[in-house]
Scaffold this motif. Structure first.
Motif, PDB file in Angstrom:
ATOM      1  N   ILE A   6       0.838  -1.204   0.000  1.00 55.41           N
ATOM      2  CA  ILE A   6       0.000   0.000   0.000  1.00 55.41           C
ATOM      3  C   ILE A   6       0.873   1.253   0.000  1.00 55.41           C
ATOM      4  CG2 ILE A   6      -1.546   1.374   1.452  1.00 55.41           C
ATOM      5  CD1 ILE A   6      -3.082  -1.121   2.048  1.00 55.41           C
ATOM      6  N   SER A   7       1.904   1.273   0.825  1.00 49.75           N
ATOM      7  CA  SER A   7       2.749   2.472   0.906  1.00 49.75           C
ATOM      8  C   SER A   7       3.520   2.701  -0.396  1.00 49.75           C
ATOM      9  CB  SER A   7       3.701   2.390   2.092  1.00 49.75           C
ATOM     10  OG  SER A   7       4.521   1.250   2.005  1.00 49.75           O
ATOM     11  N   GLN A   8       3.970   1.643  -1.043  1.00 50.62           N
ATOM     12  CA  GLN A   8       4.669   1.798  -2.318  1.00 50.62           C
ATOM     13  C   GLN A   8       3.730   2.313  -3.398  1.00 50.62           C
ATOM     14  OE1 GLN A   8       5.973  -2.289  -2.505  1.00 50.62           O
ATOM     15  NE2 GLN A   8       8.107  -1.709  -2.077  1.00 50.62           N
ATOM     16  N   THR A   9       2.511   1.800  -3.407  1.00 45.91           N
ATOM     17  CA  THR A   9       1.518   2.247  -4.389  1.00 45.91           C
ATOM     18  C   THR A   9       1.127   3.699  -4.138  1.00 45.91           C
ATOM     19  OG1 THR A   9       0.672  -0.013  -4.521  1.00 45.91           O
ATOM     20  CG2 THR A   9      -0.719   1.719  -5.417  1.00 45.91           C
ATOM     21  N   ALA A  10       0.966   4.074  -2.868  1.00 46.71           N
ATOM     22  CA  ALA A  10       0.615   5.455  -2.515  1.00 46.71           C
ATOM     23  C   ALA A  10       1.686   6.419  -2.994  1.00 46.71           C
ATOM     24  CB  ALA A  10       0.424   5.578  -1.012  1.00 46.71           C
ATOM     25  N   GLU A  11       2.931   6.041  -2.844  1.00 45.43           N
ATOM     26  CA  GLU A  11       4.036   6.888  -3.302  1.00 45.43           C
ATOM     27  C   GLU A  11       4.047   6.974  -4.825  1.00 45.43           C
ATOM     28  OE1 GLU A  11       8.848   6.717  -3.101  1.00 45.43           O
ATOM     29  OE2 GLU A  11       7.745   6.191  -1.279  1.00 45.43           O
ATOM     30  N   LYS A  12       3.816   5.858  -5.478  1.00 48.13           N
ATOM     31  CA  LYS A  12       3.807   5.809  -6.946  1.00 48.13           C
ATOM     32  C   LYS A  12       2.690   6.683  -7.531  1.00 48.13           C
ATOM     33  CE  LYS A  12       3.119   2.441 -10.672  1.00 48.13           C
ATOM     34  NZ  LYS A  12       2.856   1.021 -10.956  1.00 48.13           N
ATOM     35  N   TRP A  13       1.486   6.617  -6.926  1.00 45.90           N
ATOM     36  CA  TRP A  13       0.334   7.358  -7.431  1.00 45.90           C
ATOM     37  C   TRP A  13       0.172   8.728  -6.789  1.00 45.90           C
ATOM     38  CZ3 TRP A  13      -3.735   2.840  -7.233  1.00 45.90           C
ATOM     39  CH2 TRP A  13      -3.441   1.921  -8.245  1.00 45.90           C
ATOM     40  N   ASN A  14       0.999   9.043  -5.811  1.00 43.00           N
ATOM     41  CA  ASN A  14       0.970  10.325  -5.112  1.00 43.00           C
ATOM     42  C   ASN A  14      -0.376  10.592  -4.428  1.00 43.00           C
ATOM     43  OD1 ASN A  14       2.226  12.652  -4.194  1.00 43.00           O
ATOM     44  ND2 ASN A  14       1.444  13.858  -5.895  1.00 43.00           N
ATOM     45  N   ILE A  15      -0.892   9.567  -3.728  1.00 46.29           N
ATOM     46  CA  ILE A  15      -2.088   9.713  -2.912  1.00 46.29           C
ATOM     47  C   ILE A  15      -1.840   9.031  -1.568  1.00 46.29           C
ATOM     48  CG2 ILE A  15      -3.715   9.959  -4.819  1.00 46.29           C
ATOM     49  CD1 ILE A  15      -4.437   7.068  -4.582  1.00 46.29           C
ATOM     50  N   SER A  16      -2.724   9.231  -0.609  1.00 47.04           N
ATOM     51  CA  SER A  16      -2.504   8.719   0.746  1.00 47.04           C
ATOM     52  C   SER A  16      -2.686   7.201   0.833  1.00 47.04           C
ATOM     53  CB  SER A  16      -3.452   9.398   1.729  1.00 47.04           C
ATOM     54  OG  SER A  16      -4.771   8.948   1.510  1.00 47.04           O
ATOM     55  N   THR A  17      -2.058   6.616   1.839  1.00 40.64           N
ATOM     56  CA  THR A  17      -2.203   5.180   2.071  1.00 40.64           C
ATOM     57  C   THR A  17      -3.651   4.857   2.451  1.00 40.64           C
ATOM     58  OG1 THR A  17      -1.473   5.423   4.369  1.00 40.64           O
ATOM     59  CG2 THR A  17       0.192   4.825   2.746  1.00 40.64           C
ATOM     60  N   ARG A  19      -6.319   6.281   1.315  1.00 40.70           N
ATOM     61  CA  ARG A  19      -7.098   6.248   0.069  1.00 40.70           C
ATOM     62  C   ARG A  19      -6.858   4.935  -0.675  1.00 40.70           C
ATOM     63  NH1 ARG A  19     -11.612   7.129  -2.008  1.00 40.70           N
ATOM     64  NH2 ARG A  19     -11.625   7.596  -4.203  1.00 40.70           N
ATOM     65  N   ILE A  20      -5.635   4.449  -0.678  1.00 38.81           N
ATOM     66  CA  ILE A  20      -5.312   3.181  -1.342  1.00 38.81           C
ATOM     67  C   ILE A  20      -6.085   2.047  -0.653  1.00 38.81           C
ATOM     68  CG2 ILE A  20      -3.512   1.496  -1.880  1.00 38.81           C
ATOM     69  CD1 ILE A  20      -3.176   3.959  -3.534  1.00 38.81           C
ATOM     70  N   ARG A  21      -6.083   2.030   0.675  1.00 37.66           N
ATOM     71  CA  ARG A  21      -6.831   0.997   1.410  1.00 37.66           C
ATOM     72  C   ARG A  21      -8.310   1.028   1.041  1.00 37.66           C
ATOM     73  NH1 ARG A  21      -3.891   2.902   5.649  1.00 37.66           N
ATOM     74  NH2 ARG A  21      -2.132   1.597   6.180  1.00 37.66           N
ATOM     75  N   ARG A  22      -8.845   2.230   0.961  1.00 39.46           N
ATOM     76  CA  ARG A  22     -10.268   2.395   0.615  1.00 39.46           C
ATOM     77  C   ARG A  22     -10.550   1.853  -0.785  1.00 39.46           C
ATOM     78  NH1 ARG A  22     -14.927   3.895   3.389  1.00 39.46           N
ATOM     79  NH2 ARG A  22     -16.356   4.808   1.904  1.00 39.46           N
ATOM     80  N   LEU A  23      -9.686   2.172  -1.746  1.00 43.72           N
ATOM     81  CA  LEU A  23      -9.860   1.685  -3.116  1.00 43.72           C
ATOM     82  C   LEU A  23      -9.779   0.167  -3.169  1.00 43.72           C
ATOM     83  CD1 LEU A  23      -7.688   4.334  -4.998  1.00 43.72           C
ATOM     84  CD2 LEU A  23     -10.180   4.135  -5.063  1.00 43.72           C
ATOM     85  N   CYS A  24      -8.873  -0.419  -2.392  1.00 37.54           N
ATOM     86  CA  CYS A  24      -8.746  -1.880  -2.335  1.00 37.54           C
ATOM     87  C   CYS A  24     -10.006  -2.502  -1.754  1.00 37.54           C
ATOM     88  CB  CYS A  24      -7.536  -2.284  -1.500  1.00 37.54           C
ATOM     89  SG  CYS A  24      -5.952  -1.946  -2.275  1.00 37.54           S
ATOM     90  N   THR A  25     -10.494  -1.941  -0.663  1.00 37.22           N
ATOM     91  CA  THR A  25     -11.686  -2.461   0.009  1.00 37.22           C
ATOM     92  C   THR A  25     -12.903  -2.394  -0.911  1.00 37.22           C
ATOM     93  OG1 THR A  25     -10.816  -1.758   2.144  1.00 37.22           O
ATOM     94  CG2 THR A  25     -13.174  -2.210   2.039  1.00 37.22           C
ATOM     95  N   GLU A  26     -12.988  -1.329  -1.704  1.00 38.29           N
ATOM     96  CA  GLU A  26     -14.112  -1.159  -2.633  1.00 38.29           C
ATOM     97  C   GLU A  26     -13.955  -1.999  -3.894  1.00 38.29           C
ATOM     98  OE1 GLU A  26     -14.205   3.048  -3.316  1.00 38.29           O
ATOM     99  OE2 GLU A  26     -15.122   3.470  -1.369  1.00 38.29           O
ATOM    100  N   GLY A  27     -12.792  -2.644  -4.052  1.00 39.65           N
ATOM    101  CA  GLY A  27     -12.553  -3.480  -5.230  1.00 39.65           C
ATOM    102  C   GLY A  27     -12.278  -2.698  -6.492  1.00 39.65           C
ATOM    103  N   ARG A  28     -11.780  -1.483  -6.342  1.00 42.15           N
ATOM    104  CA  ARG A  28     -11.559  -0.612  -7.500  1.00 42.15           C
ATOM    105  C   ARG A  28     -10.165  -0.728  -8.090  1.00 42.15           C
ATOM    106  NH1 ARG A  28     -13.290   5.092  -6.281  1.00 42.15           N
ATOM    107  NH2 ARG A  28     -12.741   5.293  -8.460  1.00 42.15           N
ATOM    108  N   ILE A  29      -9.269  -1.487  -7.442  1.00 42.78           N
ATOM    109  CA  ILE A  29      -7.942  -1.718  -8.000  1.00 42.78           C
ATOM    110  C   ILE A  29      -7.913  -3.161  -8.489  1.00 42.78           C
ATOM    111  CG2 ILE A  29      -5.466  -1.780  -7.577  1.00 42.78           C
ATOM    112  CD1 ILE A  29      -5.867   0.312  -5.407  1.00 42.78           C
ATOM    113  N   GLU A  30      -7.884  -3.317  -9.792  1.00 41.93           N
ATOM    114  CA  GLU A  30      -7.956  -4.642 -10.398  1.00 41.93           C
ATOM    115  C   GLU A  30      -6.736  -5.484 -10.035  1.00 41.93           C
ATOM    116  OE1 GLU A  30      -8.373  -6.543 -14.828  1.00 41.93           O
ATOM    117  OE2 GLU A  30      -9.185  -4.553 -14.454  1.00 41.93           O
ATOM    118  N   GLY A  31      -6.989  -6.691  -9.570  1.00 44.15           N
ATOM    119  CA  GLY A  31      -5.917  -7.622  -9.246  1.00 44.15           C
ATOM    120  C   GLY A  31      -5.398  -7.519  -7.826  1.00 44.15           C
ATOM    121  N   ALA A  32      -5.855  -6.537  -7.055  1.00 39.70           N
ATOM    122  CA  ALA A  32      -5.405  -6.383  -5.668  1.00 39.70           C
ATOM    123  C   ALA A  32      -6.096  -7.430  -4.803  1.00 39.70           C
ATOM    124  CB  ALA A  32      -5.728  -4.987  -5.152  1.00 39.70           C
ATOM    125  N   TYR A  33      -5.336  -8.016  -3.890  1.00 37.85           N
ATOM    126  CA  TYR A  33      -5.931  -8.974  -2.967  1.00 37.85           C
ATOM    127  C   TYR A  33      -5.264  -8.884  -1.609  1.00 37.85           C
ATOM    128  CZ  TYR A  33      -2.008 -12.128  -3.953  1.00 37.85           C
ATOM    129  OH  TYR A  33      -0.759 -12.674  -4.086  1.00 37.85           O
TER     130      TYR A  33
END
Length: 68
Positions: A6-17, A19-33
């Motif tokens: 999550i922290s690596q992705t947040a840095e790559k996309w320049n958004i908060s960790t 927000r990344i957790r929220r996107l994962c929970t909502e199933g909006r990041i394809e392939g995340a598990y």
């Protein structure tokens, strides 16, 4: 396939960790598990479009329409 945390992705996309957790929970990041307490996100995953309402105008308009 390589995965990012999550922290690596947040840095790559320049958004908060958070927000990344929220996107994962909502199933909006394809392939995340989830493995235990950690999310694994594919390295080539694309950042989802931000669909949050950014102004109060939309919310105020909805209230006016509902109240008549």
């Amino acid at each position: 396939m390589e995965y990012l945390s999550i922290s690596q992705t947040a840095e790559k996309w320049n958004i908060s960790t958070r927000r990344i957790r929220r996107l994962c929970t909502e199933g909006r990041i394809e392939g995340a598990y989830k493995v235990g307490a950690y999310w694994l996100i594919p390295e080539e995953a694309e950042k989802p479009k931000d669909e949050r309402v950014k102004s109060g105008k939309y919310v105020k308009l909805q209230k006016r329409e509902n109240n008549g």
